[in-house]
Design a protein around this motif. Structure first.
Motif, PDB file in Angstrom:
ATOM      1  N   LEU A 178      57.417   9.058  41.902  1.00  0.00           N
ATOM      2  CA  LEU A 178      57.783   9.240  40.500  1.00  0.00           C
ATOM      3  C   LEU A 178      57.172   8.155  39.625  1.00  0.00           C
ATOM      4  CD1 LEU A 178      61.553  10.204  40.808  1.00  0.00           C
ATOM      5  CD2 LEU A 178      59.774  11.625  39.771  1.00  0.00           C
ATOM      6  N   ALA A 179      57.251   6.912  40.092  1.00  0.00           N
ATOM      7  CA  ALA A 179      56.685   5.810  39.320  1.00  0.00           C
ATOM      8  C   ALA A 179      55.179   5.976  39.158  1.00  0.00           C
ATOM      9  CB  ALA A 179      57.012   4.484  39.998  1.00  0.00           C
ATOM     10  N   GLN A 180      54.526   6.435  40.215  1.00  0.00           N
ATOM     11  CA  GLN A 180      53.086   6.660  40.138  1.00  0.00           C
ATOM     12  C   GLN A 180      52.763   7.788  39.161  1.00  0.00           C
ATOM     13  OE1 GLN A 180      51.207   7.249  43.938  1.00  0.00           O
ATOM     14  NE2 GLN A 180      49.270   7.917  43.059  1.00  0.00           N
ATOM     15  N   ALA A 181      53.540   8.866  39.223  1.00  0.00           N
ATOM     16  CA  ALA A 181      53.316   9.985  38.302  1.00  0.00           C
ATOM     17  C   ALA A 181      53.543   9.556  36.864  1.00  0.00           C
ATOM     18  CB  ALA A 181      54.242  11.146  38.664  1.00  0.00           C
ATOM     19  N   ARG A 182      54.579   8.750  36.638  1.00  0.00           N
ATOM     20  CA  ARG A 182      54.852   8.261  35.281  1.00  0.00           C
ATOM     21  C   ARG A 182      53.668   7.473  34.732  1.00  0.00           C
ATOM     22  NH1 ARG A 182      59.967   4.459  34.592  1.00  0.00           N
ATOM     23  NH2 ARG A 182      58.775   3.276  36.126  1.00  0.00           N
ATOM     24  N   GLU A 183      53.097   6.618  35.566  1.00  0.00           N
ATOM     25  CA  GLU A 183      51.959   5.822  35.119  1.00  0.00           C
ATOM     26  C   GLU A 183      50.737   6.694  34.831  1.00  0.00           C
ATOM     27  OE1 GLU A 183      52.108   2.656  34.190  1.00  0.00           O
ATOM     28  OE2 GLU A 183      54.238   2.978  34.606  1.00  0.00           O
ATOM     29  N   GLU A 184      50.529   7.718  35.652  1.00  0.00           N
ATOM     30  CA  GLU A 184      49.401   8.626  35.423  1.00  0.00           C
ATOM     31  C   GLU A 184      49.569   9.372  34.106  1.00  0.00           C
ATOM     32  OE1 GLU A 184      48.951  11.203  38.768  1.00  0.00           O
ATOM     33  OE2 GLU A 184      48.724   9.564  40.196  1.00  0.00           O
ATOM     34  N   ILE A 185      50.759   9.871  33.857  1.00  0.00           N
ATOM     35  CA  ILE A 185      51.010  10.610  32.614  1.00  0.00           C
ATOM     36  C   ILE A 185      50.898   9.688  31.408  1.00  0.00           C
ATOM     37  CG2 ILE A 185      52.748  11.908  31.313  1.00  0.00           C
ATOM     38  CD1 ILE A 185      53.764  12.975  34.032  1.00  0.00           C
ATOM     39  N   ARG A 186      51.433   8.488  31.537  1.00  0.00           N
ATOM     40  CA  ARG A 186      51.339   7.512  30.448  1.00  0.00           C
ATOM     41  C   ARG A 186      49.888   7.172  30.130  1.00  0.00           C
ATOM     42  NH1 ARG A 186      54.354   2.258  31.878  1.00  0.00           N
ATOM     43  NH2 ARG A 186      56.211   3.426  31.249  1.00  0.00           N
ATOM     44  N   ALA A 235      52.407   8.771  26.492  1.00  0.00           N
ATOM     45  CA  ALA A 235      53.821   9.114  26.387  1.00  0.00           C
ATOM     46  C   ALA A 235      54.655   8.301  27.364  1.00  0.00           C
ATOM     47  CB  ALA A 235      54.025  10.602  26.659  1.00  0.00           C
ATOM     48  N   GLU A 236      55.868   7.986  26.945  1.00  0.00           N
ATOM     49  CA  GLU A 236      56.848   7.384  27.848  1.00  0.00           C
ATOM     50  C   GLU A 236      57.592   8.505  28.567  1.00  0.00           C
ATOM     51  OE1 GLU A 236      57.211   4.239  28.643  1.00  0.00           O
ATOM     52  OE2 GLU A 236      55.544   3.743  27.309  1.00  0.00           O
ATOM     53  N   VAL A 237      57.713   8.390  29.863  1.00  0.00           N
ATOM     54  CA  VAL A 237      58.311   9.445  30.684  1.00  0.00           C
ATOM     55  C   VAL A 237      59.505   8.882  31.442  1.00  0.00           C
ATOM     56  CG1 VAL A 237      57.908  11.043  32.599  1.00  0.00           C
ATOM     57  CG2 VAL A 237      56.089  10.602  30.935  1.00  0.00           C
ATOM     58  N   GLY A 238      60.639   9.579  31.367  1.00  0.00           N
ATOM     59  CA  GLY A 238      61.798   9.176  32.141  1.00  0.00           C
ATOM     60  C   GLY A 238      61.678   9.644  33.578  1.00  0.00           C
ATOM     61  N   ILE A 239      62.223   8.876  34.506  1.00  0.00           N
ATOM     62  CA  ILE A 239      62.200   9.287  35.917  1.00  0.00           C
ATOM     63  C   ILE A 239      63.612   9.237  36.478  1.00  0.00           C
ATOM     64  CG2 ILE A 239      59.829   8.520  36.248  1.00  0.00           C
ATOM     65  CD1 ILE A 239      60.887   6.097  37.779  1.00  0.00           C
ATOM     66  N   PHE A 240      63.863  10.128  37.444  1.00  0.00           N
ATOM     67  CA  PHE A 240      65.181  10.152  38.077  1.00  0.00           C
ATOM     68  C   PHE A 240      65.017  10.647  39.501  1.00  0.00           C
ATOM     69  CE2 PHE A 240      69.573  10.809  38.912  1.00  0.00           C
ATOM     70  CZ  PHE A 240      70.258  10.015  38.000  1.00  0.00           C
ATOM     71  N   GLN A 241      65.580   9.892  40.442  1.00  0.00           N
ATOM     72  CA  GLN A 241      65.531  10.302  41.844  1.00  0.00           C
ATOM     73  C   GLN A 241      66.519  11.447  42.053  1.00  0.00           C
ATOM     74  OE1 GLN A 241      66.530   7.222  44.700  1.00  0.00           O
ATOM     75  NE2 GLN A 241      65.084   8.080  46.178  1.00  0.00           N
ATOM     76  N   MET A 242      66.039  12.557  42.585  1.00  0.00           N
ATOM     77  CA  MET A 242      66.887  13.740  42.732  1.00  0.00           C
ATOM     78  C   MET A 242      66.435  14.571  43.917  1.00  0.00           C
ATOM     79  SD  MET A 242      67.556  16.846  39.994  1.00  0.00           S
ATOM     80  CE  MET A 242      66.000  17.724  40.317  1.00  0.00           C
ATOM     81  N   ASP A 243      67.372  14.871  44.793  1.00  0.00           N
ATOM     82  CA  ASP A 243      67.155  15.818  45.881  1.00  0.00           C
ATOM     83  C   ASP A 243      67.730  17.155  45.410  1.00  0.00           C
ATOM     84  OD1 ASP A 243      67.301  17.431  48.165  1.00  0.00           O
ATOM     85  OD2 ASP A 243      67.814  15.767  49.495  1.00  0.00           O
ATOM     86  N   PHE A 300      63.102  18.620  30.839  1.00  0.00           N
ATOM     87  CA  PHE A 300      63.387  18.158  32.201  1.00  0.00           C
ATOM     88  C   PHE A 300      62.601  19.024  33.171  1.00  0.00           C
ATOM     89  CE2 PHE A 300      65.630  18.043  36.220  1.00  0.00           C
ATOM     90  CZ  PHE A 300      66.045  16.721  36.345  1.00  0.00           C
ATOM     91  N   VAL A 301      61.786  18.382  34.018  1.00  0.00           N
ATOM     92  CA  VAL A 301      60.966  19.100  34.999  1.00  0.00           C
ATOM     93  C   VAL A 301      61.347  18.628  36.395  1.00  0.00           C
ATOM     94  CG1 VAL A 301      58.648  19.744  35.726  1.00  0.00           C
ATOM     95  CG2 VAL A 301      59.076  19.179  33.325  1.00  0.00           C
ATOM     96  N   ALA A 302      61.839  19.536  37.215  1.00  0.00           N
ATOM     97  CA  ALA A 302      62.255  19.192  38.573  1.00  0.00           C
ATOM     98  C   ALA A 302      61.066  19.190  39.528  1.00  0.00           C
ATOM     99  CB  ALA A 302      63.313  20.181  39.059  1.00  0.00           C
ATOM    100  N   ALA A 303      61.217  18.452  40.626  1.00  0.00           N
ATOM    101  CA  ALA A 303      60.190  18.374  41.678  1.00  0.00           C
ATOM    102  C   ALA A 303      58.820  18.123  41.070  1.00  0.00           C
ATOM    103  CB  ALA A 303      60.189  19.653  42.517  1.00  0.00           C
ATOM    104  N   SER A 304      58.728  17.041  40.301  1.00  0.00           N
ATOM    105  CA  SER A 304      57.557  16.851  39.438  1.00  0.00           C
ATOM    106  C   SER A 304      56.807  15.543  39.670  1.00  0.00           C
ATOM    107  CB  SER A 304      57.992  16.932  37.975  1.00  0.00           C
ATOM    108  OG  SER A 304      59.134  16.138  37.734  1.00  0.00           O
ATOM    109  N   SER A 305      56.973  14.940  40.838  1.00  0.00           N
ATOM    110  CA  SER A 305      56.228  13.717  41.117  1.00  0.00           C
ATOM    111  C   SER A 305      54.807  14.013  41.580  1.00  0.00           C
ATOM    112  CB  SER A 305      56.953  12.882  42.175  1.00  0.00           C
ATOM    113  OG  SER A 305      57.026  13.576  43.416  1.00  0.00           O
TER     114      SER A 305
END
Length: 262
Positions: free
Chosen positions: A44-52, A57-65, A11-16
């Motif tokens: 987050l969605a953009q970062a997930r696509e870049e990493i993929r 790899a499939e990457v989980g995303i979660f909105q978090m303040d 789990f990586v925080a503040a990672s978009s």
């Protein structure tokens, strides 16, 4: 070197974006199952696509303040439930506002505390049951070189990042019996949006050009250049890996030799 991260839940925080995204990308390259979190679902969605695209790899995303306890609780519990537990936690948060002591009211100190120190406390507290259940996890706290050498005009960061470092040192002893290793990795001048923003503010405050500010900063770095997020991420991932078996309670500065203190 095999970092023994294949199949591990991270789990990586503040990672978009920025350093957090670079760290998540490096974990994905090592075969880990990564969850990234930040306030912006779009980023987050953009970062997930870049990493993929770069790793497959499939990457989980979660909105978090990170300033909200409920967000942290929901994000980490959901990530652990979706990955059969949690092996590695990387805490991270955007830097608090810049300014000097005379600029700060109580609300600024409270906000800086919640963003930079209390968020780390909350993330670790929420992750610990899962890390213990994994048989010995890893925690890496991302801070700043201000933990070793205060930075002018960043009084909130200087105070609360140092608090994170003290927390790391204290927890190293408390968590060792559970096989959990915890360390701090501190970026110096790394090429991110945060650094660009600070350069622009300093230029405006001093009536100088951004190019002048950047050239002056680079003169203070023995390696003579700004570091890259990828360079920084490699060090984080080693400390937060299972190839690291005997380093805990330490703080690593990734700064090109900028900090001169012993």
């Amino acid at each position: 070197m095999d970092l023994m991260l294949s199949g591990k839940s991270v789990f990586v925080a503040a990672s978009s974006k920025g350093l957090g995204k670079a760290v998540a990308l490096q974990y994905a390259r090592e075969g880990a199952r990564v969850t990234i979190a930040s306030r912006s679902l779009e980023q987050l969605a953009q970062a997930r696509e870049e990493i993929r695209a770069l790793t497959g790899a499939e990457v989980g995303i979660f909105q978090m303040d990170v300033s909200k306890d409920e967000d942290i609780r929901n994000a980490i519990r959901t990530a652990a439930a979706g990955s059969d537990g949690l092996d590695v936690l990387v805490t991270n948060a955007g830097g608090p506002q810049g300014g000097f002591f005379s600029d700060m009211a109580d609300k600024d100190w409270t906000g800086g505390f919640e963003l930079s120190l209390l968020s780390t406390i909350r993330m670790i507290r929420e992750a610990l049951p899962f890390l213990k259940a994994s048989g010995g996890g890893r925690i890496v706290n991302l801070t700043s070189t201000s933990i070793k050498q205060p930075i002018d005009g960043l009084i909130l960061s200087n105070v609360f990042r140092a608090g994170v470092n003290a927390l790391t040192k204290s927890l190293a002893s408390e968590l060792a019996g559970d096989g959990i290793l915890i360390n701090t990795v501190a970026p110096g001048r790394i090429g991110t949006d945060r650094i660009a923003e600070l350069d622009m503010k300093r230029a405006a405050n001093q009536g100088r050009t951004v190019d002048d500010i950047q050239a002056e900063a680079i003169k203070q770095i023995p390696l003579g250049r700004t570091g890259t997020p990828e360079e920084f991420a490699r060090h984080v991932v080693f400390y937060g890996s299972f190839a690291n078996t005997y380093v805990t309670g330490q703080s690593l500065l990734v700064d090109g030799g900028m900090v001169k203190g012993l």
